[in-house]
Design a protein around this motif. Structure first.
Motif, PDB file in Angstrom:
ATOM      1  N   ASN A 186       0.933  -1.381  -0.080  1.00  0.00           N
ATOM      2  CA  ASN A 186       0.226   0.093   0.369  1.00  0.00           C
ATOM      3  C   ASN A 186       1.093   1.080  -0.304  1.00  0.00           C
ATOM      4  O   ASN A 186       0.887   2.063   0.964  1.00  0.00           O
ATOM      5  CB  ASN A 186      -0.919  -0.391   1.765  1.00  0.00           C
ATOM      6  CG  ASN A 186      -2.435   0.777   0.809  1.00  0.00           C
ATOM      7  OD1 ASN A 186      -1.919   2.075   0.363  1.00  0.00           O
ATOM      8  ND2 ASN A 186      -2.881   1.639   2.248  1.00  0.00           N
ATOM      9  N   PRO A 187       1.421   1.497  -0.775  1.00  0.00           N
ATOM     10  CA  PRO A 187       2.848   2.581  -0.597  1.00  0.00           C
ATOM     11  C   PRO A 187       2.071   4.033  -0.944  1.00  0.00           C
ATOM     12  O   PRO A 187       2.715   5.153  -0.416  1.00  0.00           O
ATOM     13  CB  PRO A 187       3.353   2.455  -2.061  1.00  0.00           C
ATOM     14  CG  PRO A 187       2.346   1.342  -3.088  1.00  0.00           C
ATOM     15  CD  PRO A 187       1.479   0.787  -2.145  1.00  0.00           C
ATOM     16  N   LYS A 188       0.913   4.126  -1.802  1.00  0.00           N
ATOM     17  CA  LYS A 188       0.756   5.884  -1.658  1.00  0.00           C
ATOM     18  C   LYS A 188      -0.600   5.564   0.402  1.00  0.00           C
ATOM     19  O   LYS A 188      -0.728   6.830   0.414  1.00  0.00           O
ATOM     20  CB  LYS A 188      -0.626   5.717  -2.381  1.00  0.00           C
ATOM     21  CG  LYS A 188      -0.336   5.565  -3.587  1.00  0.00           C
ATOM     22  CD  LYS A 188      -1.425   5.966  -4.516  1.00  0.00           C
ATOM     23  CE  LYS A 188      -0.831   5.782  -6.262  1.00  0.00           C
ATOM     24  NZ  LYS A 188      -1.780   5.901  -7.514  1.00  0.00           N
ATOM     25  N   GLY A 189      -0.115   4.909   1.023  1.00  0.00           N
ATOM     26  CA  GLY A 189      -1.534   5.138   1.962  1.00  0.00           C
ATOM     27  C   GLY A 189      -2.390   5.111   2.364  1.00  0.00           C
ATOM     28  O   GLY A 189      -2.492   5.748   2.675  1.00  0.00           O
ATOM     29  N   GLU A 190      -3.327   4.054   1.283  1.00  0.00           N
ATOM     30  CA  GLU A 190      -4.381   4.988   1.252  1.00  0.00           C
ATOM     31  C   GLU A 190      -5.464   3.680   2.304  1.00  0.00           C
ATOM     32  O   GLU A 190      -5.032   2.585   2.900  1.00  0.00           O
ATOM     33  CB  GLU A 190      -5.057   4.428   0.182  1.00  0.00           C
ATOM     34  CG  GLU A 190      -4.440   4.873  -0.882  1.00  0.00           C
ATOM     35  CD  GLU A 190      -5.103   4.126  -2.548  1.00  0.00           C
ATOM     36  OE1 GLU A 190      -5.755   3.093  -2.252  1.00  0.00           O
ATOM     37  OE2 GLU A 190      -4.557   4.879  -3.736  1.00  0.00           O
ATOM     38  N   PHE A 191      -6.366   4.791   2.714  1.00  0.00           N
ATOM     39  CA  PHE A 191      -7.025   4.313   4.043  1.00  0.00           C
ATOM     40  C   PHE A 191      -8.330   3.075   3.814  1.00  0.00           C
ATOM     41  O   PHE A 191      -8.922   4.005   2.053  1.00  0.00           O
ATOM     42  CB  PHE A 191      -7.445   5.050   5.070  1.00  0.00           C
ATOM     43  CG  PHE A 191      -6.411   6.048   5.761  1.00  0.00           C
ATOM     44  CD1 PHE A 191      -4.963   4.838   6.874  1.00  0.00           C
ATOM     45  CD2 PHE A 191      -5.724   6.931   5.662  1.00  0.00           C
ATOM     46  CE1 PHE A 191      -4.442   5.381   7.816  1.00  0.00           C
ATOM     47  CE2 PHE A 191      -4.214   7.743   5.816  1.00  0.00           C
ATOM     48  CZ  PHE A 191      -3.959   7.284   7.330  1.00  0.00           C
ATOM     49  N   HIS A 192      -9.342   2.387   4.855  1.00  0.00           N
ATOM     50  CA  HIS A 192     -10.444   1.617   3.983  1.00  0.00           C
ATOM     51  C   HIS A 192     -10.953   2.759   4.121  1.00  0.00           C
ATOM     52  O   HIS A 192     -11.989   2.548   5.413  1.00  0.00           O
ATOM     53  CB  HIS A 192      -9.956   0.542   5.001  1.00  0.00           C
ATOM     54  CG  HIS A 192     -11.211  -0.203   4.376  1.00  0.00           C
ATOM     55  ND1 HIS A 192     -11.638  -0.414   3.425  1.00  0.00           N
ATOM     56  CD2 HIS A 192     -11.340  -1.641   4.985  1.00  0.00           C
ATOM     57  CE1 HIS A 192     -12.792  -1.528   3.677  1.00  0.00           C
ATOM     58  NE2 HIS A 192     -12.489  -2.044   4.100  1.00  0.00           N
ATOM     59  N   THR A 193     -11.362   3.446   3.456  1.00  0.00           N
ATOM     60  CA  THR A 193     -11.664   4.477   3.839  1.00  0.00           C
ATOM     61  C   THR A 193     -13.934   3.866   3.299  1.00  0.00           C
ATOM     62  O   THR A 193     -15.055   4.568   3.458  1.00  0.00           O
ATOM     63  CB  THR A 193     -12.644   6.172   2.865  1.00  0.00           C
ATOM     64  OG1 THR A 193     -12.087   5.524   2.025  1.00  0.00           O
ATOM     65  CG2 THR A 193     -11.423   6.699   3.391  1.00  0.00           C
ATOM     66  N   ASP A 194     -14.048   2.389   2.257  1.00  0.00           N
ATOM     67  CA  ASP A 194     -15.043   2.408   2.217  1.00  0.00           C
ATOM     68  C   ASP A 194     -16.024   1.566   3.732  1.00  0.00           C
ATOM     69  O   ASP A 194     -17.238   1.427   3.483  1.00  0.00           O
ATOM     70  CB  ASP A 194     -15.076   0.600   1.023  1.00  0.00           C
ATOM     71  CG  ASP A 194     -14.337   1.751  -0.259  1.00  0.00           C
ATOM     72  OD1 ASP A 194     -15.127   2.933  -0.706  1.00  0.00           O
ATOM     73  OD2 ASP A 194     -14.026   1.138  -0.937  1.00  0.00           O
ATOM     74  N   ASN A 195     -14.713   0.911   4.726  1.00  0.00           N
ATOM     75  CA  ASN A 195     -15.318   0.129   5.491  1.00  0.00           C
ATOM     76  C   ASN A 195     -16.629   1.506   6.605  1.00  0.00           C
ATOM     77  O   ASN A 195     -16.245   2.017   7.711  1.00  0.00           O
ATOM     78  CB  ASN A 195     -14.413   0.188   6.631  1.00  0.00           C
ATOM     79  CG  ASN A 195     -14.792  -0.396   7.871  1.00  0.00           C
ATOM     80  OD1 ASN A 195     -15.913  -1.018   7.499  1.00  0.00           O
ATOM     81  ND2 ASN A 195     -14.129  -0.914   8.849  1.00  0.00           N
ATOM     82  N   VAL A 196     -17.384   1.225   6.206  1.00  0.00           N
ATOM     83  CA  VAL A 196     -18.560   2.360   6.623  1.00  0.00           C
ATOM     84  C   VAL A 196     -19.638   1.788   6.973  1.00  0.00           C
ATOM     85  O   VAL A 196     -19.675   0.217   7.069  1.00  0.00           O
ATOM     86  CB  VAL A 196     -19.539   2.896   5.380  1.00  0.00           C
ATOM     87  CG1 VAL A 196     -21.385   3.977   6.009  1.00  0.00           C
ATOM     88  CG2 VAL A 196     -18.574   3.799   4.570  1.00  0.00           C
ATOM     89  N   THR A 197     -19.194   1.806   8.612  1.00  0.00           N
ATOM     90  CA  THR A 197     -20.545   1.416   9.770  1.00  0.00           C
ATOM     91  C   THR A 197     -21.778   2.013  10.026  1.00  0.00           C
ATOM     92  O   THR A 197     -21.736   3.328   9.830  1.00  0.00           O
ATOM     93  CB  THR A 197     -19.507   2.056  11.099  1.00  0.00           C
ATOM     94  OG1 THR A 197     -17.936   1.491  11.288  1.00  0.00           O
ATOM     95  CG2 THR A 197     -20.520   1.327  12.193  1.00  0.00           C
TER      96      THR A 197
END
Length: 553
Positions: A186-197
């Protein structure tokens, strides 16, 4: 690309059937084990040569593979023919008689055709053949196919119901890919923003009357989104469960996307929410493995101690957000730890953005994608340190808390090293192995250097006999000094104790312990050099001091 004629493909099919017949003679069992011996399939296997040979072998193998899969269930004993076919193609690929990745293409198709139970059986086969399947032509030929096949399998699996199978897939990948591979970096350091609660919405604004347990607001459904307006709460208030409910689940937005904290108003509300959560955890009685006990008690009941798989049984990748379950979840020890570990990960991320932390990276070229212009203020850094200590103490005080916190702390410290490697743009980890000749020369030189040799007097040397008289005059003082020098066993024990403390320390405390450890190691090595100089090559720069103790006496 030239295509082989039909006759050529049929000839390969005949040859593959002959190899399968030979495999049945060599392997009488109808199980995955044992693998076909490579020694029995060496040399020319009679497969075609020429510019189209790889295509001919692939078409023939696919046709035979589809025939076997279409007529044999994976539970059937005759499915051993497919395992044998995969073994044969793996051997042929390593010998250059077919495409090296052909066996993985067929495995990928096999995973797609089977149900979850069948995928478990396929993974049994892959685990038993892992070293053979990745021994040759892994990079740029097999690695992409492996990633594609397993990523598709993971999309099909439920992380809650198939946690063990998911874990086996990840372990297979970890064992197969080299440590320095960038496939999952994950070289760009992207976060798992699709994990919606998603949780139940509260339709009215909280006021003082909501601070009681009896508050019963109307509810709907609310999904946490990045631009959602934060819920306003007072900083040091002890909230009711109904008041805490939306605040608690809103924090998941920050956990899945930490850069949202760069907005000051979001940061302030997150601090209040985490403080309120810690306050609530301290108030409720903790429930663990079917027993209710105060969190401050460190003793486990007898029936709890009989269960050695406590942590495995409480695994849950995504908790339910029903308001009716919230009260039970707040009291669940596993739920509390799940939340607090998330907080520790986030706090470590924040502390990496302080001005002091950034200065440590000033001498390296940091990957631009992982650089943040945001700098954590001294006020927020102080809050982060204070909160981290509070969380650490809370976790350590629970049942098996010391062990659990040490495990978490070790994982987080390893993760910091991994993040540092990514910041440095993933430099090559692999080192060229030392040649056997150079190693042998070094070993001989070390033995010669450590051999005790008498000092020979040379002409013109100063007579030092007077030192004996001085030594006799001060023998009493010298014996007193020697008595105060710790023996080797004591020094090794002190080094081990310092290492344990160092694993759970950070910041300035870690630096002090690191210096203390270096001092103790130096003293131990100096003590060992007097009588055990030849053992220094086994100590590995002070990493295995126990070797000096084991040879004492």
């Amino acid at each position: 690309m030239a295509m082989p004629d039909t006759q050529g493909v049929l000839q390969v099919i005949v040859r593959l059937r002959a190899l399968l017949a030979r495999a049945r003679e060599l392997k009488l069992a109808h199980t995955i084990e044992p693998p076909l011996p490579s020694s029995e399939f060496q040399g020319d296997l009679g497969l075609p040569f020429g510019t189209t040979r790889f295509v001919a072998v692939e078409l023939a193998a696919r046709q035979l593979f589809e025939e076997l899969v279409g007529t044999t269930a994976i539970e059937d004993s005759n499915f051993v023919h497919i395992w044998n076919l995969l073994d044969i193609l793996s051997i042929c690929g390593d010998q250059g008689q077919c495409e090296p990745s052909l066996v993985w293409w067929l495995i990928e198709e096999l995973l797609e055709t089977q149900r979850i139970d069948g995928c478990r059986t396929i993974l049994d086969y892959l685990e038993s053949r892992r070293e053979r399947l990745i021994a040759k032509n892994f990079i740029r030929q097999k690695d992409i196919v492996i990633l594609r096949a397993f990523n598709e399998l993971l999309r099909r699996l439920s992380r809650a119901e198939e946690a063990v199978l998911c874990g086996r897939v990840f372990i297979f990948l970890f064992q197969s890919f080299p440590l320095g591979a960038r496939s999952s970096v994950n070289p760009k350091g992207e976060f798992h923003t699709d994990n919606v609660t998603t949780f139940e919405k509260q339709d009215r604004v909280l006021d003082d009357s909501d601070m009681s347990i009896d508050a019963t607001p109307s509810v709907g459904k609310l999904a946490v989104q990045p631009e959602q307006t934060p819920i306003i709460i007072e900083p040091d208030s002890s909230l009711s469960e109904d008041a805490l409910y939306p605040i608690f689940w809103t924090m998941q937005q920050v956990f899945s996307n930490p850069p949202t904290l760069f907005r000051e108003e979001v940061f302030e509300e997150f601090k209040k929410g985490l403080n309120a959560t810690l306050t609530k955890f301290n108030e409720v009685a903790t429930v663990s493995q079917g027993t209710t006990e105060s969190h401050k008690s460190t003793k486990r009941k007898a029936e709890d101690s009989e269960n050695d798989d406590e942590f495995g049984n409480t695994f849950n990748p995504k908790y339910l957000t029903s308001r009716d379950l919230f009260s039970l979840e707040l009291s669940d020890l596993a739920f509390q730890r799940h939340t607090l570990v998330q907080a520790l990960i986030l706090i470590d991320f924040l502390l990496s953005l302080t001005d002091k932390a950034k200065k440590r990276l000033a001498h390296i070229t940091v990957q631009k994608a992982l650089q943040y212009e945001y700098t954590l203020s001294e006020k927020n850094a102080e809050w982060a340190e204070k909160t981290k200590k509070a969380i650490s103490k809370y976790i350590s005080d629970g049942p098996d808390g010391t062990f659990y916190y040490r495990m978490v702390s070790t994982v987080l410290s390893r993760d910091k090293n991994w993040v540092r490697w990514k910041l440095e743009n993933c430099p090559i980890i692999t080192r060229v192995p030392l040649s056997s000749e150079r190693f042998n020369d070094g070993t001989k030189s070390a033995k010669v250097a450590c051999t005790s040799r008498p000092i020979r007097a040379t002409p013109g040397t100063l007579d030092l006999k007077f030192l004996s008289a001085v030594g006799n005059a001060h023998s009493r003082d010298t014996s007193n000094i020697s008595a105060r020098i710790p023996d080797m066993q004591a020094l090794v024990t002190k080094v081990s104790a310092t290492e344990l403390d160092l694993e759970m320390a950070d910041g300035e405390e870690a630096e002090l312990l690191h210096d203390a450890k270096a001092s103790k190691i130096w003293r131990a090595l100096r003590q060992g050099s007097r009588t055990k100089l030849s053992l220094f090559e086994k100590a590995e720069d002070g990493k295995d001091l126990q070797v000096f103790v084991e040879t004492l006496g």
